[in-house]
Enzyme design. Structure first.
Site, mmCIF file in Angstrom:
data_model
loop_
_atom_site.group_PDB
_atom_site.id
_atom_site.type_symbol
_atom_site.label_atom_id
_atom_site.label_comp_id
_atom_site.label_asym_id
_atom_site.label_seq_id
_atom_site.Cartn_x
_atom_site.Cartn_y
_atom_site.Cartn_z
ATOM 1 N N TYR A 30 44.334 49.927 45.959
ATOM 2 C CA TYR A 30 44.682 51.050 45.067
ATOM 3 C C TYR A 30 44.076 52.372 45.535
ATOM 4 C CZ TYR A 30 46.106 47.064 42.283
ATOM 5 O OH TYR A 30 46.699 45.897 41.873
ATOM 6 N N CYS A 35 41.535 70.792 44.749
ATOM 7 C CA CYS A 35 41.315 71.880 43.793
ATOM 8 C C CYS A 35 41.369 71.400 42.351
ATOM 9 C CB CYS A 35 42.313 72.989 44.060
ATOM 10 S SG CYS A 35 42.039 73.693 45.689
ATOM 11 N N PRO A 55 47.176 37.551 43.365
ATOM 12 C CA PRO A 55 46.069 38.487 43.514
ATOM 13 C C PRO A 55 46.449 39.691 44.364
ATOM 14 C CG PRO A 55 45.787 36.603 44.974
ATOM 15 C CD PRO A 55 47.025 36.331 44.172
ATOM 16 N N GLY A 56 45.927 40.845 44.002
ATOM 17 C CA GLY A 56 46.121 42.056 44.799
ATOM 18 C C GLY A 56 44.760 42.576 45.221
HETATM 19 C C1 LIG Z 1 48.973 44.477 39.350
HETATM 20 C C2 LIG Z 1 49.520 43.115 39.239
HETATM 21 C C3 LIG Z 1 48.936 42.081 39.966
HETATM 22 C C4 LIG Z 1 47.716 42.252 40.822
HETATM 23 O O1 LIG Z 1 46.616 42.630 40.097
HETATM 24 P P1 LIG Z 1 45.169 42.692 40.821
HETATM 25 O O2 LIG Z 1 44.266 43.105 39.729
HETATM 26 O O3 LIG Z 1 45.284 43.707 41.891
HETATM 27 O O4 LIG Z 1 44.872 41.336 41.327
HETATM 28 C C5 LIG Z 1 49.515 40.833 39.868
HETATM 29 N N1 LIG Z 1 50.592 40.608 39.102
HETATM 30 C C6 LIG Z 1 51.197 41.587 38.388
HETATM 31 C C7 LIG Z 1 52.376 41.279 37.564
HETATM 32 C C8 LIG Z 1 50.667 42.875 38.424
HETATM 33 O O5 LIG Z 1 51.245 43.830 37.699
#
Ligand SMILES: *Cc1c(COP(=O)(O)O)cnc(C)c1O
Length: 442
Positions: A394, A365, A295-296
């Protein structure tokens, strides 16, 4: 149980006795005075809570590794927090590898991913002992085998595959559908596996990797993803006698940007994944794999807010009212890039009634530099502090110096304490890489 990705605001958000919004025990108006605006504010408690909610949701399954997708927001302090929580890092560039490594991440727990890694980046990953490399394409198989061989190492790899699953999210953040730039199509995995077995002796294939997309709200997609990956593992086992042991399911869980967003909880996702493994592993005659979750956004998004100061405004005759703030598309490109929608409140008088419809514009701009379109707000005045929720993911990581505007600072708040985790850029920083050729010097 609800989990923190389902909250619109950092979990410590409240209104204090001065009628200001506070997060992590810190008054946002005071933070704006102390550090200036725009300012990214991250709540440590929200980050740690959600990291722990991930671990607890998957604790029913014995073999799980958690990796944080660094691209959502990475600084050395974030690496320290998530390393302390036991996470590894999913990294997609030499810069992310460098940040993780210099902040003391356990490189064995990390994974290097990406659709066009350079020879030098692969070399760096192998030298620093990154635990797994997710190989995306045929060129990379050749390059990585060369790198591994020249280092006298055997490198554990996953194959990044495109599972052919579409999710209902913005087109730019879908990645698992068949017409995607990422990974091997399932019709190409045989050729990749044969090359690994016959030619690339320094690569050790341990599993498969997929990532379906981002800001996902549908839990059944994860059930289907596990099904597709286990089926492919079973097929490879039968055809080549190769026992793959890992599946990496990527990230993608959504968060709540507005009151009308209802993302699923982490428990619901975990449940779908674990159920699918138990249903499908026996069906395809494969052993229960080790799973990786990456997860990110759902780890970091909710913890972060951005503070802006209100400046000029413009009433178009018989048209919109624009209110401009001191940041915009350079510190948060998501509204102009994906039509992303945010929720904002006035940090210095959160109780005031919303009485007029305005469009909150950035300072850059471009006419497209709009942060929120047509939103009901109290009448905004110069000097008001706006708090944009859910900007933790992000935002900074996609920020730029467009218009040569300095990148904002970021602070981490916890237990009424605030600490800088990214210094505000200075004009000296801004021109640090500029060079005037001798013949142009004045
Ligand atoms: C972007 C990405 C993530 C994280 O995605 P989220 O939507 O931010 O949780 C995990 N694995 C891979 C391979 C990604 O490209």
């Amino acid at each position: 149980m609800t989990t923190a990705n389902q909250s619109l605001k950092p979990i410590t958000t409240q209104i204090n006795d001065d009628n200001h919004i506070e997060i992590g025990g810190c008054d946002l108006v005071e933070l704006a005075q102390q550090y200036g605006t725009p300012l990214y504010v991250y709540d440590e408690k929200t980050i740690r809570t959600i990291a722990q909610q991930y671990k607890s949701a998957f604790s029913k399954y014995p073999k799980v590794s958690m990796l944080y997708a660094s691209k959502a927001f990475m600084t050395k302090a974030v690496v320290r927090i998530l390393d302390e929580e036991g996470f590894g890092f999913d990294m997609v560039s030499g810069g992310e590898i460098y940040t993780a490594s210099t902040a003391g991440a356990d490189m064995k727990k990390c994974l290097f991913n990406g659709n066009n890694k350079s020879y030098d980046e692969l070399q760096m990953a192998v030298e620093l002992g990154v635990g797994l490399i997710s190989v995306d394409n045929f060129l990379e198989l050749t390059l990585l085998n060369e790198v591994a061989k020249s280092n006298n190492k055997t490198v554990d790899i996953l194959l990044r595959v495109t599972p052919g699953i579409e999710c209902h999210t913005h087109e730019y953040i879908q990645t698992g559908h068949l017409d995607s730039k990422f990974g091997f199509d399932l019709t190409q995995t045989d050729e990749a596996v044969e090359l690994i077995i016959d030619e690339y002796k320094n690569l050790n294939l341990v599993g498969l990797h997929a990532h379906i997309g981002s800001q996902i709200f549908e839990t059944t997609i994860y059930y289907d993803e596990v099904d597709v990956l286990l089926k492919e593992m079973g097929r490879i086992k039968t055809k080549y006698g190769l026992n793959l042991t890992h599946i990496n399911l990527g990230g993608g869980l959504g968060i709540k940007y507005t009151e009308s967003d209802y993302p699923p909880s982490i428990d619901e996702i975990a449940d779908k994944i674990i159920t699918s493994i138990h249903d499908n592993a026996p069906k395809y005659n494969v052993e229960l794999p080790e799973i990786h979750i990456e997860p990110g956004r759902s780890i970091i998004g909710t913890s972060g807010v951005t503070l802006y100061t209100v400046g000029s405004s413009k009433q178009v005759p018989n048209g919109k009212k624009y209110v401009a703030v001191d940041g915009g598309m350079a510190d948060n490109p998501r509204p102009s890039l994906y039509q992303a929608v945010y929720t904002a409140e006035v940090a210095n008088r959160p109780d005031d009634k919303a009485t007029e419809t305005v469009t909150i514009a950035g300072r850059f701009c471009e006419s497209g530099d709009i942060l929120i379109k047509d939103v009901k707000m109290p009448e905004l005045k110069e000097g008001d502090i706006l708090c944009f929720y859910n900007t933790g993911a992000y935002g900074y990581s996609m920020s730029s110096n467009y218009n040569r505007v300095l990148k904002p600072a970021a602070v981490l708040v916890n237990n009424s304490q605030s600490d800088i985790i990214i210094n505000r850029e200075s004009y000296e920083n801004l021109v640090a890489c500029d060079v005037i050729p001798e013949r142009l010097k004045k």
